[in-house]
Design a protein around this motif. Structure first.
Motif, PDB file in Angstrom:
ATOM      1  N   LEU A 331       0.857  -1.190   0.000  1.00  0.00           N
ATOM      2  CA  LEU A 331       0.000   0.000   0.000  1.00  0.00           C
ATOM      3  C   LEU A 331       0.889   1.234   0.000  1.00  0.00           C
ATOM      4  O   LEU A 331       1.858   1.315   0.750  1.00  0.00           O
ATOM      5  N   ALA A 332       0.568   2.179  -0.890  1.00  0.00           N
ATOM      6  CA  ALA A 332       1.280   3.465  -0.884  1.00  0.00           C
ATOM      7  C   ALA A 332       0.279   4.541  -1.259  1.00  0.00           C
ATOM      8  O   ALA A 332      -0.708   4.269  -1.940  1.00  0.00           O
ATOM      9  N   VAL A 333       0.511   5.776  -0.787  1.00  0.00           N
ATOM     10  CA  VAL A 333      -0.382   6.875  -1.177  1.00  0.00           C
ATOM     11  C   VAL A 333       0.421   7.892  -1.986  1.00  0.00           C
ATOM     12  O   VAL A 333       1.626   8.059  -1.778  1.00  0.00           O
ATOM     13  N   HIS A 334      -0.257   8.537  -2.898  1.00  0.00           N
ATOM     14  CA  HIS A 334       0.400   9.535  -3.755  1.00  0.00           C
ATOM     15  C   HIS A 334       0.711  10.774  -2.912  1.00  0.00           C
ATOM     16  O   HIS A 334      -0.110  11.187  -2.085  1.00  0.00           O
ATOM     17  N   PRO A 335       1.896  11.399  -3.096  1.00  0.00           N
ATOM     18  CA  PRO A 335       2.272  12.516  -2.221  1.00  0.00           C
ATOM     19  C   PRO A 335       1.474  13.801  -2.438  1.00  0.00           C
ATOM     20  O   PRO A 335       1.415  14.643  -1.550  1.00  0.00           O
ATOM     21  N   THR A 336       0.821  13.943  -3.589  1.00  0.00           N
ATOM     22  CA  THR A 336       0.119  15.208  -3.831  1.00  0.00           C
ATOM     23  C   THR A 336      -1.317  15.027  -4.296  1.00  0.00           C
ATOM     24  O   THR A 336      -2.076  15.988  -4.318  1.00  0.00           O
ATOM     25  N   LYS A 337      -1.688  13.807  -4.708  1.00  0.00           N
ATOM     26  CA  LYS A 337      -3.051  13.604  -5.232  1.00  0.00           C
ATOM     27  C   LYS A 337      -3.807  12.597  -4.365  1.00  0.00           C
ATOM     28  O   LYS A 337      -3.186  11.768  -3.720  1.00  0.00           O
ATOM     29  N   PRO A 338      -5.159  12.648  -4.388  1.00  0.00           N
ATOM     30  CA  PRO A 338      -5.939  11.684  -3.597  1.00  0.00           C
ATOM     31  C   PRO A 338      -5.965  10.312  -4.276  1.00  0.00           C
ATOM     32  O   PRO A 338      -6.998   9.856  -4.752  1.00  0.00           O
ATOM     33  N   LEU A 339      -4.814   9.670  -4.324  1.00  0.00           N
ATOM     34  CA  LEU A 339      -4.715   8.354  -4.954  1.00  0.00           C
ATOM     35  C   LEU A 339      -4.074   7.378  -3.969  1.00  0.00           C
ATOM     36  O   LEU A 339      -3.212   7.753  -3.188  1.00  0.00           O
ATOM     37  N   ALA A 340      -4.497   6.107  -4.058  1.00  0.00           N
ATOM     38  CA  ALA A 340      -3.843   5.052  -3.276  1.00  0.00           C
ATOM     39  C   ALA A 340      -3.424   3.952  -4.237  1.00  0.00           C
ATOM     40  O   ALA A 340      -4.139   3.639  -5.190  1.00  0.00           O
ATOM     41  N   MET A 341      -2.244   3.392  -4.014  1.00  0.00           N
ATOM     42  CA  MET A 341      -1.733   2.300  -4.847  1.00  0.00           C
ATOM     43  C   MET A 341      -1.664   1.035  -3.999  1.00  0.00           C
ATOM     44  O   MET A 341      -1.146   1.066  -2.876  1.00  0.00           O
ATOM     45  N   THR A 342      -2.157  -0.071  -4.536  1.00  0.00           N
ATOM     46  CA  THR A 342      -2.055  -1.344  -3.809  1.00  0.00           C
ATOM     47  C   THR A 342      -1.491  -2.407  -4.723  1.00  0.00           C
ATOM     48  O   THR A 342      -1.697  -2.373  -5.942  1.00  0.00           O
ATOM     49  N   GLY A 343      -0.787  -3.358  -4.127  1.00  0.00           N
ATOM     50  CA  GLY A 343      -0.232  -4.480  -4.882  1.00  0.00           C
ATOM     51  C   GLY A 343      -0.385  -5.745  -4.085  1.00  0.00           C
ATOM     52  O   GLY A 343      -0.267  -5.732  -2.861  1.00  0.00           O
ATOM     53  N   SER A 344      -0.667  -6.853  -4.786  1.00  0.00           N
ATOM     54  CA  SER A 344      -1.060  -8.052  -4.047  1.00  0.00           C
ATOM     55  C   SER A 344      -0.376  -9.289  -4.609  1.00  0.00           C
ATOM     56  O   SER A 344       0.314  -9.243  -5.622  1.00  0.00           O
ATOM     57  N   ASP A 345      -0.614 -10.420  -3.946  1.00  0.00           N
ATOM     58  CA  ASP A 345      -0.108 -11.702  -4.438  1.00  0.00           C
ATOM     59  C   ASP A 345      -0.818 -12.135  -5.718  1.00  0.00           C
ATOM     60  O   ASP A 345      -0.433 -13.132  -6.315  1.00  0.00           O
ATOM     61  N   ASP A 346      -1.860 -11.406  -6.129  1.00  0.00           N
ATOM     62  CA  ASP A 346      -2.466 -11.728  -7.429  1.00  0.00           C
ATOM     63  C   ASP A 346      -1.647 -11.109  -8.567  1.00  0.00           C
ATOM     64  O   ASP A 346      -2.081 -11.124  -9.723  1.00  0.00           O
ATOM     65  N   CYS A 347      -0.464 -10.561  -8.224  1.00  0.00           N
ATOM     66  CA  CYS A 347       0.500  -9.993  -9.189  1.00  0.00           C
ATOM     67  C   CYS A 347       0.020  -8.715  -9.862  1.00  0.00           C
ATOM     68  O   CYS A 347       0.598  -8.289 -10.864  1.00  0.00           O
ATOM     69  N   SER A 348      -1.065  -8.109  -9.337  1.00  0.00           N
ATOM     70  CA  SER A 348      -1.510  -6.877  -9.983  1.00  0.00           C
ATOM     71  C   SER A 348      -1.205  -5.690  -9.083  1.00  0.00           C
ATOM     72  O   SER A 348      -1.222  -5.823  -7.855  1.00  0.00           O
ATOM     73  N   VAL A 349      -0.901  -4.547  -9.714  1.00  0.00           N
ATOM     74  CA  VAL A 349      -0.804  -3.308  -8.970  1.00  0.00           C
ATOM     75  C   VAL A 349      -1.963  -2.449  -9.436  1.00  0.00           C
ATOM     76  O   VAL A 349      -2.276  -2.423 -10.631  1.00  0.00           O
ATOM     77  N   ARG A 350      -2.660  -1.785  -8.485  1.00  0.00           N
ATOM     78  CA  ARG A 350      -3.864  -1.024  -8.852  1.00  0.00           C
ATOM     79  C   ARG A 350      -3.793   0.364  -8.248  1.00  0.00           C
ATOM     80  O   ARG A 350      -3.272   0.540  -7.146  1.00  0.00           O
TER      81      ARG A 350
END
Length: 1273
Positions: A331-350
């Motif tokens: 899990l990571a959040v964007h430093p300037t925009k209201p966005l969140a990034m997640t990555g999982s064992d399903d090999c996808s980043v969203r």
């Protein structure tokens, strides 16, 4: 001093990304309001697609795995997994619980279905028998239950065209059930030659006894009755997971990614292949379909929800997406925009937009992703992989910048420095690598101080330092970018950290619960602006603390929703939201942060808030932030009422004794005595640790309890009648509104509640099976039909009973802390309140469960008493500090100062209230607690002449109050029962010793009097004649354990616990003489007969001293016993002393010198007896009165003096309270036939249940030492 209170701000669940598609079927429906209902993790979600809004049901505490919609399509039933799983029926409009169904299933609830009119609900458990239960869900009652099948059941449905018929299907079976009475009987479906026997995954019932079912091979099997009639082959390419019936026909969905619609006769209408559509993909598998009118809802294995419009079926709308199966850690959040990034064992980043609540980008990688970070300028996204590599992507188009693999073990944490120049990558190889961002991620340094895997990292604001946490719980610091470890802590003192996500360090000391493991808290993130810290742990809790959180045991607010471990938590860039991700539930939760000032404004919004924002109960801090506890309450909260041996254990212990007795049975034994005893009067009332346990009955008698006896006292005749149904201490008593029935609850491993009537003292109902260790509070409902009880187990379980039927209606774990009161709302019997240590809760019944909300007041005080007022929402409670809290619904309206010290008892009248407190004052109030109308102080000066005893002290602590017959009845901590006339005079009716063991008892040689001395430091003289009262009392410096009258009755000797003894005047109790020769307790004291010249004094240090009373000198010492002395007797002439010791010795000494003598003793064992129950624990002493007409007995810790009348053979009539004959029947009753004897000795305990079936001593064969052979010798 660091603030240890919970923060005033809070979180509100705003959005949940995802849908539970894996391992579940048929869990997605349209409600009547055209909203979509489904579940994810432990949350029921109601999603309004038009307004793009979600509502949440948060009544579960573990993963939800099944869902059913009520035929009216407003109510929803959901079932969860867990050790004690339950079903919630809730309203999809208000998202409030309607009913809870529990105590039937274990492991989990696999399927649910409502019947046609929605009155009954059927559930299937995940236990080994796959139990099927039919519930009357509104009442929370089980109508029928039966083992379902030996293998998993996948679907169950009511036959909507035939009453009381059900169909279930699963692994290689289908069963047709009929419900008759409370019996469920199955018939197995006959596959015959028409189709292969195989696993059936879903089914739907049609008219004329037709059932359609979807099979694992993609065929549809059509059943008539219980026989397979025909098959529709190749309906789907592979397994059919879901089938949904509606007015137009049937919809099916399968693993092949197709939806098929069929008409009412199961003729095909159309096929929709989702894999071929724009949003489709290879491997799409359908788990749930719902067809309503023109719309079809589809849930997939990979957590997506599609909505298909039938006439435009080539363009399905993708309305919800989430990660697929597999752990979610990154899990990571964007430093300037209201966005969140997640990555999982399903090999996808969203990438998720927190404003639009939508997925805006996804990219599939080669490897499972374990962590993520966004560079400070928001251009690069770094992903750490499970295989030890990391990849950097450009955020705008998800193209790869670099891919580097320097490690073999998973990368668990990576972070960009605040200046954007470096990336720190922490791996499970115990090291952190530093890479230069501008140099195309060239390695610049390495940190190698850790001895375990790296779990968390933070950079300093100047990018010169990095701190790390590892799996061993070590916190290390490095200089950047070289990676050199900093060992001198001085240079770190001024370092400021740009973020705080580490779980170790002084700033986060307080987040750790007691006894927690270092890996229990997975992630934290600090919000420096609002000074709050959010944590995510292995128990599925999101907690909000103040930051810095320095002191252990800090208070917090906690939020449920994730069902299992939460792997990561982050604040959004502007601190508006908190994002949490679940490991096993692979869902993303977005919480809105409500700062302090907003918190106050939103008190009156959406009903569901109260559920979510549960204030922490577990904050197991020590008491330092709580006002000091009152000494009496402190003492009481520490009483556990646990016994080493419970009364239930006695039969087994007796069984063990019987063996010994058989050996002795050869010797002839006498009969049991012909005469018997009858309980006549008890001096005592249990006030020291009980409250509100004293009432007037319908006829004006007084009912209360002491020891194991319920007492009905007639104050005109000064007589008592007894309910003797209990076998251990009674701890609470409640009276039926009609005042003719009483409920009493006792101590016991499986403790019982007895409801009995006060006229003939017969039990009406005995309730057992739900309370461990004891019952501490009871209350009848206003109509008298229900009874509420609280147990003494660790969770203080609350049970609501329909007592006449002996039926449990609802139960719930009450609170970890001790509870003192339970009260049922007199206007609405489905509502109740409980009060206790730091606890005031308002409950309402929901089916088989209860839902509780904490009373909202600033700091929860300890409540000692509570009553309902003149309307259904008014509640009044008395605190441990002497205030009365006035509540409306669950909100504190105001407090009124009523007493000095705790308010132990309250009673509501038609107009007004009466309260009693530790200050010994009874106060009468008007109906709003505005005015105190009158106070009565309990003082010796106002004691009326007709009193049956003496007040021990002025203003004794008042523990019970009730009104009736023009008087106020008061029970005190000192064991007195008083009747206060409204005009002021006070009559003492009954009294006993105070708390402390009573051992000393002596009867007067020629008057009907007895003396007792107790650990409560009092010596008392009692009248045994009909006036039954205490004649005199004297306070002693120390407690005492024995006493004895002189033969002329003028002197009384008292042995004290400090080794001294007194001789006092038997009339005035003034000292005549005192001695102090021993250090240990004086255990027995006896005057010599006839003249009383000598006094024998036995002590705990194994000596008997003999004193000459005439000249007050010690004249002899008896030595030679091995242990402390327990009993003494003189012979008739006063020349010989017989002594018993605790080592079971019987010794004889000559008086007065104390020389040891040997005498022949007579052996005789196991005599027959009659036994009588009334004392609750050990009976410490018994003495006959001078004329043998009465027997006095004292109970150790039950503080009672009981008077028994001796009934000779002629006068006896059988009574309910009469003795049982001795248990040991001798074999001389004419003997048994040998077969009968054998059968008599069989113990019918199932062998499998007894722990060791065969003796497991000895050495196992392979461990035995071999005998040395001849050669070896």
């Amino acid at each position: 001093m660091a603030d240890r209170t919970a923060p005033n701000c809070r979180l509100r669940l705003e959005w949940v990304y995802g849908y539970r598609g894996h391992q579940c079927r048929n869990n997605l429906y349209y409600t009547a309001a055209k909203e979509i209902v489904y579940f994810v993790a432990g949350v029921g979600v109601v999603y309004n697609t038009r307004e793009h809004k979600q509502k949440f049901y948060l009544g579960h505490n573990d993963d939800i795995i099944s869902l059913a919609l009520h035929p009216e399509r407003v109510l929803v039933a959901t079932g969860q997994v867990g050790k004690e799983p339950y079903i919630c029926v809730w309203d999809s409009y208000t998202v409030q619980t309607v009913s809870i169904l529990k105590d039937m299933h274990t492991h989990g609830i696999a399927c649910l279905a409502f019947d046609l009119d929605g009155q009954c609900l059927v559930s299937v458990g995940l236990d080994s028998k796959n139990t099927i239960c039919v519930w009357d869900w509104r009442q929370g009652k089980v109508l029928a239950a039966a083992p379902g099948h030996t293998d998993r059941i996948f679907d169950i449905s009511w036959d909507l065209y035939q009453q009381s018929k059900l169909v279930s299907c699963g692994v290689k079976h289908i069963k047709f059930w009929s419900l008759c009475g409370n019996a469920l009987t199955p018939k197995r479906g006959v596959f015959g030659k028409t189709g292969d026997l195989q696993t059936i995954l879903c089914l739907a019932c049609a008219r004329d006894e037709i059932t359609y079912s979807g099979a694992l091979n993609g065929d549809i099997y059509v059943w008539k009755g219980i026989s397979l009639m025909r098959t529709v082959q190749g309906a789907h390419g592979s397994g059919i997971f879901s089938m949904n019936a509606c007015e137009e026909g049937f919809a099916t969905g399968g693993r092949d990614g197709c939806i098929r619609l069929w008409d009412l006769n199961f003729k095909p209408i159309t096929v929709i292949d989702l894999r071929e559509t724009d949003q489709g993909y290879k491997g799409l598998s359908v788990r749930s379909v719902c067809w309503r009118g023109d719309h079809i809802l589809v849930g997939t294995q990979d957590s997506e929800i599609f909505e298909v419009v039938v006439h435009d079926r080539t363009k399905p709308f993708l309305i919800m997406q989430g990660h697929c199966e597999g752990e979610l850690w990154a899990l990571a959040v964007h430093p300037t925009k209201p966005l969140a990034m997640t990555g999982s064992d399903d090999c996808s980043v969203r990438i998720w937009s927190l404003v639009d609540h939508a997925l805006i980008a996804r990219c599939n990688m080669e490897e499972p992703i374990r962590c993520a970070a966004v560079s400070t300028d928001g251009i690069h996204l770094a992903l750490g992989m499970k295989d030890g590599s990391f990849t950097v992507l450009r955020v705008r188009d998800m193209t790869e910048v670099v891919h580097i693999k320097d490690r073999k073990e998973a990368i668990h944490e990576l972070k960009y420095s605040p200046d954007g120049a470096h990336l720190a990558v922490g791996s499970n190889d115990n090291s952190v690598d530093i890479y230069g961002v501008v140099q195309r991620y060239k390695k610049a340094g390495e940190c190698v101080g850790s001895s375990s895997f790296i779990t968390h990292m933070d950079w300093s604001t100047d990018s010169k330092y990095l701190q790390t946490n590892d799996g061993n719980g070590r916190r290390l610091f490095y200089r950047m970018p070289s990676g050199k470890e900093v060992t001198n802590r001085e240079e770190l003192k001024l370092v400021q950290w740009s973020s705080w996500t580490c779980v170790l360090g002084p700033e986060v000391n307080g987040i750790w619960p007691k006894y927690s493991d270092i890996n229990d808290i997975n992630s934290v993130d600090a919000n420096f602006n609002s000074q709050v810290l959010v944590t995510a742990d292995d128990y599925g809790l999101v907690k909000l603390f103040r930051y810095p959180c320095v002191r252990k045991g800090a208070k917090f607010k906690k939020y449920l929703g994730h069902s299992a471990h939460i792997t990561n938590v982050r604040w959004s860039h502007d601190y508006q939201w908190v994002i949490t991700i679940g490991g096993a539930d692979h869902s993303v939760f977005q919480w809105k942060f409500v700062p302090e000032r907003k918190s106050k404004e939103t008190l009156h919004i959406a009903p569901q808030e109260t559920l979510v924002d549960s204030h922490s109960e577990e904050s197991d801090s020590d008491q330092s932030d709580v006002p000091e506890m009152d000494s009496e309450i402190e003492q009481e909260t520490q009483l556990t009422y646990r016994r080493r041996v419970y009364k239930e254990d006695l039969p087994q212990l007796k069984e063990q004794c019987k063996e010994k007795h058989r050996a002795m049975a050869m010797k002839k034994r006498e009969r049991a005595p012909a005469s018997g005893l009858r309980l006549h009067f008890i001096h005592g009332y249990r006030g020291y640790d009980c409250r509100s346990n004293l009432f007037y009955t319908q006829t004006g008698e007084i009912v209360y309890h002491v020891a194991a006896v319920g007492v009905v006292y007639n104050r005109q005749q000064n007589t008592q009648r007894f309910y003797l149904g209990h076998d251990d201490d009674i701890l609470c008593l409640a009276i039926h509104p009609v005042k003719d029935y009483v409920a009493t609850g006792q101590v016991g491993r499986d403790s019982s509640i007895h409801i009995w009537e006060t006229e003939f003292l017969k039990p009406l109902s005995v309730l057992k099976g739900f309370h461990q260790f004891g019952v501490c509070a009871l209350d009848f409902s206003a109509d008298g039909k229900r009874l509420a009880s609280v147990g003494l187990d660790d969770n203080h379980t609350i049970v609501l009973w329909e007592w006449r039927k002996g039926e449990k209606l609802s139960t719930i774990r009450g609170s970890k802390d001790k509870m003192f009161v339970i009260k049922i709302n007199p206007y609405m019997p489905d509502k109740l309140i409980t009060a206790g240590v730091k606890h005031m809760k308002f409950w309402h019944r929901a089916g088989g469960g209860l839902i509780g909300k904490k009373g909202s007041m600033g700091k929860t005080e300890t409540m000692m008493s509570a009553v309902y007022g003149w309307t259904e929402e008014m509640v009044f409670s008395g605190t441990c500090t002497g205030d009365i809290c006035i509540w409306r619904d669950m909100f504190l309206v105001k407090t009124v100062k009523a007493h000095d010290g705790p308010v132990f008892s309250m009673h509501a009248l038609e107009k007004g209230f009466v309260t009693g407190g530790k200050d010994g004052i009874v106060a009468l109030w008007d109906d709003t607690f505005e005015r105190c109308l009158k106070t009565y102080a309990i003082k010796r000066a106002v004691l009326a002449p007709g009193s049956k005893g003496l007040l021990l002290e002025d203003n004794p602590s008042i523990r019970a109050i009730s009104l009736g017959h023009g008087h106020i009845l008061v029970g005190t901590k000192n064991g007195e029962i008083l009747e206060v006339d409204k005009n002021g005079p006070i009559t003492l009716l009954v009294q006993g010793h105070m708390e402390g063991e009573v051992w000393g008892l002596a009867t007067h040689p020629h008057l009907p009097l007895c003396a007792t001395v107790s650990d409560d430091k009092t010596l008392r003289i009692w009248d045994l004649s009909p006036s039954h009262c205490m004649l005199a009392v004297r306070k002693l410096k120390k407690g005492g354990r024995c006493c004895c009258f002189s033969p002329d009755g003028k002197a009384l000797a008292v042995g004290l616990n400090d080794g001294s003894f007194l001789i006092v005047n038997a009339d005035t109790l003034e000292d005549l003489v005192s001695f102090h020769h021993r250090k240990d307790i004086i255990s027995e004291i006896r005057f010599s007969p006839v003249t009383g010249k000598y006094l024998a004094v036995a002590s705990g240090d194994s000596f008997v001293d003999i004193y000459n009373v005439m000249n007050s000198k010690r004249v002899g010492v008896c030595k030679g016993s091995m242990n402390y002395i327990t009993h003494l007797d003189w012979d008739k002439r006063g020349k010989l002393l017989q002594v018993n010791t605790s080592a079971k010795e019987q010794l004889f000494f000559e008086a007065p010198r104390g020389k040891k003598q040997t005498l022949n003793r007579q052996e005789g064992k196991y005599a027959k007896f009659k036994r009588y129950m009334a004392h609750s624990t050990h009976v410490t002493n018994v003495r006959w009165s001078h004329d043998d007409s009465l027997l006095a007995s004292v109970g150790g810790s039950d503080t009672c003096l009981m008077i028994w009348s001796h009934e000779t053979e002629g006068r006896r009539e059988a009574r309910q309270c009469d003795s049982e004959e001795s248990d040991i029947e001798s074999e001389d009753d004419g003997g048994y036939d040998s077969d009968v004897t054998r059968e008599n000795e069989i113990i019918y305990v199932i062998k499998a249940l007894s722990t060791n079936v065969r003796p497991m001593t000895g050495v196992k064969p392979h461990l035995q030492q071999k005998e040395p052979s001849v050669d070896e010798r």
